[in-house]
Scaffold this motif. Structure first.
Motif: not given
Length: 772
Positions: A452, A530, A606
Motif C-alpha cells: 500500500k 499493490y 482490492e
C-alpha cells in the motif's frame, strides 16, 4: 485475523420417519446403455515513449491530460494461450515445504495445486467442510451415513440475523439432502478421499475403499446434476432428511432409470440412474433413510436434481467432467467461453448446467435456445437458471480505453482536465509528499501494508510526471521509490518471502496469523496486486525518462504476478489463476484455512485493484494477452460485483432484506455478513469495498451507486470519522460528486490525519480535481 460471527447452530436433519419399501417400476430393470468414460485427465517491452521535456516551471496553465497507452483495437485469438513465464521462481526465494501437506490420495501430475478454489475445503483440515459448486454443496460425511453428502438449500431456508436491515444471512450448515454411499463400506474406517484433475475449474473427488472400488464425484461449478459414478460398488443412497416417497417414473430412454423422490422436507427431486450395457441394477428403499442397490455395478451413474421439469430428461446420463477457458478482447468488447468436457451420453448430446445471474446477463445470443424453464437457488449468488449446453458463452464490456489517467463514469466527464488553481494545489501537496520517507514507511512486517505504501507513492509519482511535469519532484521521488522497492526485490524485508514447494507459491516467512495469513495463501491478490501496480507506474515513468528499471526488475515483479494470476498450466510452478474465479466472476481471498461457510472475500475493490495491476503490467511490458486478461477480469467484475457485493436500490439478485446494507461486507459462498475481519465500524464495512480509489474505480462503482451509498450510509457519519477512513470516504465521493470531493481535500480545514496510510493528498487532488 479473526472472525467473530460463526453460523448459528441448527439441527442437522429432520428426524427419520418409518415408511414402507417402494419398488421401482419394472421397466427400470432393463438397462442397456454403454458405460460412460471418465477421462483422467515473453513478449518484448514497448519502446520508450518520448513525452517532451519535463518542466519545473512555477507558471501553471489549464491542461488536458492524456498519457494512456491502452490497446483498445487489437484482438487476440485466445488471450489465455501462453504463460507469463515457465522459468523457476527466483533463487532469492528460499525453498520450503508448507506445514499444511497435500492430502493423501492426491494426484497432481507435476503441477502446482490450487489453494483458493471452491473445492479447497476438501483438501485441508479434517476434509469434512463443504465445497460449493452452486447450486449444491458437497462434503465428506463420516458418520452412519458414510459417503459424499449433497446439500441443496432453497431461498426459503436462508437464516437471517438481527437488525433492520439484517446484519447477515446464511445457509443452514450440515444439512444433507443425500449421501452417495455404498454398502461395501462396513465402517467409516474403510473410507478415504482421493483427488485427481485438480484445476481452477474442476476437481474429481473419489470416495475410496480400495484401488478398484470407489465412487467418483466430478465437481464442476454450475453442474446441474449432483452426479456420482460407482465403480465396483453396491450403491447406497442415503437421505438423512428422510424419504417421504420414491416412485419410478417414465424413463428418458432404455438404460436409464428415473425416479421421483419427495423428501420429508417436501422438496421433490429427480433421480436418474444410468446402468452400463450388460449390467443390471434394481433399487429398493430399505428403510426411511436409505435406498440400496441389489448388486455391484461398474460405471453406473447416479444423478440428482431438485426439479421435475421434463426438459431435464434430455441431459440425463451426461455430466461435466472438466472446464476449459478461452477468451478474446476486441476494442471494448470482451468475450470468454467456458467449455465443459462431458462424460456419459444423453438424448440431447448436452448436459444440464445452472448459470448465475451475472452469467445470464452476459450470455451471447447463442445461449438463448439452450435455456430451459428450470431455476434453482444458490445461497449467496441469487437464483440460477438452467441450460442444456456444453459451453457458457459470454460477452462483457471491458475498460480497454481506461489506462493510468483518471477516469470518470459521470456523464459528460470525457477525460481529465486541470485548471491552474487545481494544478497549484496538486503541486503544493506534491512538494511535501514527494519528499516523504517511502523507504522507512514501507519497512514493515507486512506485504500488504508495504505494498500500500509503494502504491501510494507510485500514484504520487504519476501526478508529478504526467500532471505537474516536474522533473525535480519526479527525480527525487523516483529515486526514493526505487530504493524502497529494492528492499523487496532483494528479499530483505522484515519477513522475507519464500517459495513453497508443497502447493506451489510465494509466501511470507511469517506465521499463519501474521500479515493476514499470507503464508497460508490468504489475500495474495490484495498484497501482490499493490506491488505489481506500483511497479507498473514506476516502470512507465522510469522508461519515459530513459531508464531501464523495467528490464532489470521484470522477473521479480512477474514472480509475484504469476503467484496470484498465472495464466496457463504450462507454468508448473504456480497454480492457474490462484485467486480469480472465472465462474464466480471475482476472486476468493481465503487460502489454506478450513471454513464452514466456504471461501470468502471481503474487499471487492482490492480485487479490482489486483486485476487492474494485471492490466497495467501487461500494458507496460507489451504483453497484450496479459493486458487483455486484466481487461476481461475487470469487465466481468463490473457485472459480478454489482450483483453480489455492491447493492443498488433496485438489486434483485440478493435477498431484499439486505439491500439497504448497500454492500455485502464479507461475501462467503454460504453467507453474506455485513461486517469486516478487523472491526464493525460502518466506515470500515462500506469503504473496504472502495479502497483504493484509482483510475479504474469509477468503472466498477457507478455514480448512481456511490450517490445512493453516500445518501443512505455515509453522509450521516462522515463528520464523526476523524482518521484515514474519512479520506477514503471523501475520495470515493469523487466518483459521483468530484467538486465536493476536491473541495474537501483542497479546503483549509483539511488535515493529513484524514489520509489512509495508502493514500496521498497529491493523488486525492489529482483524481478529484480532474473532473470539476
Amino acid at each position: 485475523m479473526s472472525y467473530q460471527r460463526p453460523p448459528m447452530p441448527l439441527p442437522e436433519e429432520l428426524a427419520s420417519l418409518h415408511i414402507s419399501n417402494v419398488e421401482p417400476d419394472a421397466s427400470h430393470k432393463l438397462p442397456n446403455l454403454t458405460a460412460p468414460s471418465v477421462p483422467i485427465r515473453r513478449p518484448p517491452a514497448l519502446p520508450p515513449r518520448f513525452l517532451g521535456n519535463s518542466t519545473n516551471s512555477k507558471t501553471l496553465c489549464s491542461a488536458r491530460l492524456n498519457t494512456s497507452e491502452m490497446s483498445a483495437t487489437t484482438q487476440a485469438d485466445n488471450i489465455f494461450q501462453s504463460p507469463i513465464s515457465t522459468d523457476a521462481p527466483l533463487g532469492i526465494f528460499s525453498r520450503v515445504s508448507h506445514p499444511v501437506p497435500l492430502p493423501a490420495n492426491t494426484t497432481i501430475s507435476g503441477k502446482a495445486t490450487e489453494t483458493n478454489k471452491f473445492y479447497g475445503n476438501m483438501l485441508i483440515g479434517d476434509q469434512t467442510n463443504p465445497a460449493w459448486t452452486h447450486p449444491y454443496s458437497f462434503f465428506w460425511s463420516k458418520d452412519a451415513y458414510a459417503g459424499l453428502a449433497v446439500s441443496y438449500i432453497s431461498a426459503s431456508q436462508r437464516v437471517f440475523g438481527g437488525g433492520n436491515p439484517p446484519e447477515y444471512f446464511f445457509g443452514p450448515a450440515g444439512l444433507r439432502s443425500f449421501v452417495f454411499g455404498a454398502t461395501d463400506f462396513a465402517n467409516v474406517g474403510q473410507m478415504s478421499l482421493g483427488f485427481t484433475n485438480l484445476t481452477h475449474l474442476q476437481a474429481h473427488v473419489k470416495v475410496i475403499k480400495n484401488q478398484n472400488q470407489f465412487i467418483l464425484v466430478p465437481l464442476v461449478q454450475g453442474m446441474g446434476f449432483a452426479s456420482a459414478v460407482y465403480y465396483n460398488m453396491i450403491p447406497s443412497l442415503f437421505s438423512p432428511i428422510g424419504y417421504k416417497s420414491v416412485v419410478g417414473v417414465t424413463s428418458p430412454r432404455s438404460g436409464i432409470q428415473k425416479y421421483k423422490i419427495v423428501l420429508q422436507n417436501n422438496v421433490t427431486w429427480s433421480l436418474y440412474v444410468t446402468v452400463p450395457s450388460g449390467q443390471s441394477l434394481a433399487l429398493a428403499l430399505s428403510n426411511a433413510n436409505q435406498i440400496v442397490g441389489n448388486k455391484s455395478v461398474n460405471g453406473c451413474i447416479f444423478q440428482l436434481v431438485p426439479d421435475t421439469n421434463s426438459a431435464i430428461d434430455a441431459a440425463a446420463g451426461c455430466y461435466p467432467n472438466s472446464g476449459t477457458l478461452s477468451g478474446s478482447v476486441s476494442g471494448t468488447t470482451g468475450q470468454y467461453t467456458i467449455s465443459y468436457g462431458l462424460s456419459g451420453s444423453s438424448n440431447g448430446g448436452k448436459t444440464l448446467m445452472y448459470a448465475c445471474p451475472h452469467h445470464v446477463a452476459s450470455f451471447t445470443s447463442a445461449m438463448a435456445s439452450r435455456r430451459i424453464n428450470s431455476s434453482l437457488d444458490s445461497v449467496t449468488m441469487g437464483k440460477m437458471t438452467g441450460y442444456l449446453t456444453s459451453t457458457f458463452e459470454l460477452q462483457v464490456n471491458v475498460p480497454s480505453q481506461i489506462g493510468f489517467d483518471p477516469y470518470s463514469a459521470i456523464s459528460g466527464k470525457s477525460g481529465p482536465q486541470y485548471s491552474a488553481d487545481v494544478l497549484n494545489n496538486i503541486r503544493a501537496a506534491a512538494q511535501s509528499e514527494a519528499n516523504g520517507n517511502v523507504v522507512n514507511e514501507s519497512n514493515v512486517d507486512s506485504m500488504y501494508f508495504g505494498g500500500k505504501i509503494l502504491a501510494k507513492y507510485a500514484w504520487t509519482l504519476y501526478s508529478c510526471q504526467y500532471v505537474l511535469k516536474d522533473s525535480n519532484l519526479v527525480n527525487t521521488l523516483m529515486g526514493n521509490l526505487k530504493s524502497a522497492f529494492s528492499r523487496f526485490i532483494n528479499n530483505s524485508q522484515i519477513l522475507p518471502l519464500r517459495y513453497d514447494t508443497t502447493w506451489g507459491g510465494i509466501i511470507s516467512s511469517g506465521s499463519s496469523s501474521q500479515d493476514f495469513g499470507n503464508s497460508y495463501y490468504n489475500d495474495h491478490h490484495f498484497h501482490y496486486g499493490y506491488h505489481v501496480l506500483a511497479a507498473a507506474i514506476l516502470a512507465k515513468v522510469d522508461r519515459d525518462n530513459g531508464g531501464n528499471w523495467l528490464s532489470q526488475n521484470r522477473t521479480w515483479v512477474e514472480n509475484l504476478l504469476r503467484d496470484y494470476s498465472n495464466t496457463n498450466s504450462a507454468d508448473q510452478y504456480f497454480p492457474v489463476f490462484r485467486s480469480f474465479d472465472w465462474f464466480a466472476g471475482h476472486s476468493w481471498a481465503k487460502g489454506l484455512f478450513p471454513s464452514g461457510d466456504g471461501k470468502d472475500e471481503e474487499s471487492s475493490s482490492e480485487d479490482v485493484n489486483a486485476a487492474y495491476a494485471v492490466k497495467l503490467w501487461g500494458n507496460v511490458t507489451g504483453n497484450q494477452n496479459l493486458e487483455n486478461i486484466g481487461n476481461l477480469e475487470l469487465g466481468i467484475m463490473q457485472g459480478s460485483l454489482n450483483s453480489y457485493f455492491l447493492y443498488l436500490d433496485n438489486n434483485t439478485v440478493e435477498p431484499a432484506q439486505i439491500i439497504p446494507n448497500k454492500v455485502s461486507g464479507i461475501l462467503f459462498e454460504n453467507k453474506i455478513d455485513h461486517t469486516t475481519y478487523f472491526g464493525t465500524e460502518l466506515q470500515y464495512i462500506q469503504m473496504i469495498h472502495a479502497i483504493p480509489i484509482t483510475s479504474i474505480s469509477s468503472f466498477i462503482r457507478s455514480p448512481t451507486f456511490v450517490d445512493q451509498e453516500w445518501n443512505e450510509k455515509l453522509a450521516a457519519i462522515v463528520n464523526n470519522v476523524q482518521d484515514g477512513w474519512r479520506g477514503i470516504i471523501m475520495l470515493n465521493r469523487a466518483l459521483s460528486d468530484p467538486s465536493s470531493s476536491y473541495s474537501f481535500f483542497a479546503g483549509s480545514s483539511f488535515s493529513n490525519n484524514y489520509l489512509d496510510p495508502g493514500q496521498s493528498k497529491t493523488w486525492s487532488l489529482t483524481y478529484s480535481g480532474a473532473f470539476i
